[in-house]
Design a protein around this motif. Structure first.
Motif, short mmCIF file in Angstrom:
data_model
loop_
_atom_site.label_atom_id
_atom_site.label_comp_id
_atom_site.label_asym_id
_atom_site.label_seq_id
_atom_site.Cartn_x
_atom_site.Cartn_y
_atom_site.Cartn_z
N VAL A 54 0.82 -1.21 0.00
CA VAL A 54 0.00 0.00 0.00
C VAL A 54 0.86 1.27 0.00
CG1 VAL A 54 -0.17 -0.02 2.52
CG2 VAL A 54 -1.91 1.19 1.17
N GLN A 55 0.38 2.26 -0.74
CA GLN A 55 0.94 3.62 -0.68
C GLN A 55 -0.16 4.57 -0.25
OE1 GLN A 55 2.37 4.08 -4.74
NE2 GLN A 55 4.44 3.56 -4.11
N ARG A 56 0.20 5.57 0.53
CA ARG A 56 -0.77 6.55 1.03
C ARG A 56 -0.56 7.88 0.31
NH1 ARG A 56 -1.52 10.41 5.32
NH2 ARG A 56 -3.45 10.10 6.51
N HIS A 57 -1.64 8.42 -0.24
CA HIS A 57 -1.59 9.71 -0.93
C HIS A 57 -2.61 10.65 -0.29
CE1 HIS A 57 0.83 7.98 -4.18
NE2 HIS A 57 -0.02 6.96 -4.19
N VAL A 58 -2.26 11.91 -0.25
CA VAL A 58 -3.18 12.94 0.27
C VAL A 58 -3.43 13.95 -0.84
CG1 VAL A 58 -3.56 14.71 2.02
CG2 VAL A 58 -2.32 12.62 2.62
N THR A 59 -4.70 14.15 -1.18
CA THR A 59 -5.06 15.14 -2.19
C THR A 59 -5.81 16.28 -1.52
OG1 THR A 59 -7.14 14.00 -2.74
CG2 THR A 59 -5.16 13.37 -3.98
N GLY A 113 -9.32 23.46 0.56
CA GLY A 113 -8.82 23.46 1.93
C GLY A 113 -9.01 22.17 2.68
N ALA A 114 -9.59 21.14 2.06
CA ALA A 114 -9.82 19.86 2.72
C ALA A 114 -8.92 18.78 2.11
CB ALA A 114 -11.28 19.44 2.61
N GLN A 115 -8.45 17.88 2.97
CA GLN A 115 -7.59 16.79 2.54
C GLN A 115 -8.39 15.49 2.40
OE1 GLN A 115 -4.37 16.40 5.32
NE2 GLN A 115 -3.25 18.13 4.47
N THR A 116 -8.14 14.76 1.32
CA THR A 116 -8.70 13.43 1.14
C THR A 116 -7.55 12.44 1.10
OG1 THR A 116 -10.59 14.27 -0.11
CG2 THR A 116 -10.10 11.93 -0.33
N VAL A 117 -7.65 11.39 1.91
CA VAL A 117 -6.61 10.37 2.01
C VAL A 117 -6.99 9.19 1.11
CG1 VAL A 117 -5.46 8.74 3.55
CG2 VAL A 117 -5.98 11.07 4.33
N GLY A 154 -18.04 4.15 6.95
CA GLY A 154 -16.97 3.21 6.65
C GLY A 154 -15.66 3.91 6.37
N SER A 155 -14.77 3.16 5.74
CA SER A 155 -13.48 3.68 5.28
C SER A 155 -13.00 2.73 4.19
CB SER A 155 -12.46 3.74 6.43
OG SER A 155 -11.95 2.44 6.73
N TRP A 156 -11.75 2.91 3.75
CA TRP A 156 -11.20 2.04 2.73
C TRP A 156 -11.26 0.57 3.14
CZ3 TRP A 156 -7.13 -1.34 3.16
CH2 TRP A 156 -6.31 -1.21 4.29
N PRO A 174 -14.53 11.90 1.88
CA PRO A 174 -14.54 13.09 2.74
C PRO A 174 -15.57 12.95 3.86
CG PRO A 174 -14.36 13.75 0.45
CD PRO A 174 -14.60 12.26 0.44
N GLY A 175 -15.11 13.19 5.08
CA GLY A 175 -15.97 13.05 6.26
C GLY A 175 -15.89 11.71 6.93
N PHE A 176 -15.07 10.79 6.38
CA PHE A 176 -14.95 9.44 6.93
C PHE A 176 -13.48 9.05 7.02
CE2 PHE A 176 -18.87 9.82 4.51
CZ PHE A 176 -19.83 9.36 5.41
N GLY A 177 -13.20 8.05 7.85
CA GLY A 177 -11.83 7.56 7.97
C GLY A 177 -10.86 8.67 8.31
N ASP A 178 -9.76 8.72 7.55
CA ASP A 178 -8.71 9.72 7.80
C ASP A 178 -8.89 11.00 6.99
OD1 ASP A 178 -7.42 8.07 9.60
OD2 ASP A 178 -6.08 7.20 8.10
N SER A 179 -9.95 11.09 6.19
CA SER A 179 -10.15 12.28 5.35
C SER A 179 -10.90 13.37 6.10
CB SER A 179 -10.94 11.90 4.08
OG SER A 179 -10.19 11.05 3.25
#
Length: 286
Positions: free
Chosen positions: A19-24, A28-32, A52-54, A77-82
């Motif tokens: 797995v690789q983790r990317h942040v977009t 002003g909001a981040q999506t993981v 849920g999440s991934w 957005p709004g879930f998990g780490d995003s």
């Protein structure tokens, strides 16, 4: 902390180790995003369900990668780490963030979207707003079709309960009421995934799931539309044949329908092998 949850069993730790983790970023909001596979491969984007999440897809990622796909799995957005974007309170606020994120990740080849439940609603609205982003859409247990079952799904609240043990008892009840069909499917991993995910849900007042927003959107889509539903999906008990006929009529470019025998709403977890076979058959080369 590692990129994978510590409670994943050894076989999944091994299968998902690349797995690789990317942040977009958008407004002003981040999506993981979590990514597997070579960057020059065709892309399949997996969108998880509500609360849920991934990790809704832990049993499906490796087979897709093994079949030659680059697999991108965001925390919506709004879930998990995003982040929860400012002013975003339901599914209609998500497409712009996912579109921006996908562009930042620079897919090299054709793109397919696969959306589970709330993620299926998200995917349909995404392709209505940005039709160039994908050529295929697979809906998995998606609501928003304007169908209703006679009996309300008896979900219980848990945040007010004083102990993890009391909360876990409610999580088990809710998983069997909505997500899973057979008691054997409610294993320690399912409970651990669900417990971790619901604690990070920052979009609790979603209402569009109970409307016909997806039914109204499907005729507008240019992408090829297919669907996979568990035979005993709690959202459509006794109504799957009716839903299948309706979706085929609504979709301008219909692909395939597949019912997975014996499975409930979280079909890609409960019947992973059968689901993976069905999904790979629907993700036909473009």
């Amino acid at each position: 902390m590692g990129l994978l949850p510590a409670f994943l069993p050894a076989d999944l730790q091994h299968a998902l180790a690349g797995v690789q983790r990317h942040v977009t970023h958008c407004d002003g909001a981040q999506t993981v995003w979590h990514a597997w596979g070579d960057a020059d491969r065709p892309v399949v984007v997996l969108l998880h369900g509500g609360s849920g999440s991934w990790t809704h897809w832990v049993r499906n990622i490796a087979p897709l990668q093994g079949a030659g796909w680059r697999v991108l799995v965001p925390d919506l957005p709004g879930f998990g780490d995003s982040d929860l974007p400012t002013g975003c309170s339901d599914v209609d606020g998500l497409p712009v963030h996912l579109h921006a994120g996908l562009q930042q990740l620079k897919p090299a080849g054709p793109v397919a979207l696969v959306g589970f439940s709330f993620g299926g609603m998200t995917a349909a609205l995404w392709l209505a707003a940005f039709p160039q982003d994908a050529q295929q859409l697979v809906l998995v247990g998606a609501p928003g079709m304007g169908f209703a079952v006679p009996e309300r799904i008896p979900l219980k609240g848990w945040r007010h309960l004083p102990t993890p043990e009391a909360q876990a008892q409610v999580h088990r009840h809710n998983l069997m009421a909505l997500m899973l069909q057979t008691p054997e499917a409610l294993d320690d991993l399912a409970l651990s995934l669900h417990t971790a995910n619901v604690q990070r849900d920052r979009m609790p007042r979603r209402r569009l799931s109970s409307t016909d927003i997806v039914a109204q959107t499907l005729p507008k889509l240019q992408a090829r539309v297919s669907a996979i539903y568990g035979e005993h999906d709690a959202l459509y008990r006794g109504r799957l044949p009716e839903l299948q006929a309706a979706m085929q009529g609504w979709s301008t470019h219909w692909g395939q329908w597949h019912t997975v025998p014996g499975a409930g709403h979280w079909v890609q977890y409960e019947a992973a092998d059968a689901f993976n076979t069905a999904l790979l058959s629907q993700l036909m080369p473009l």
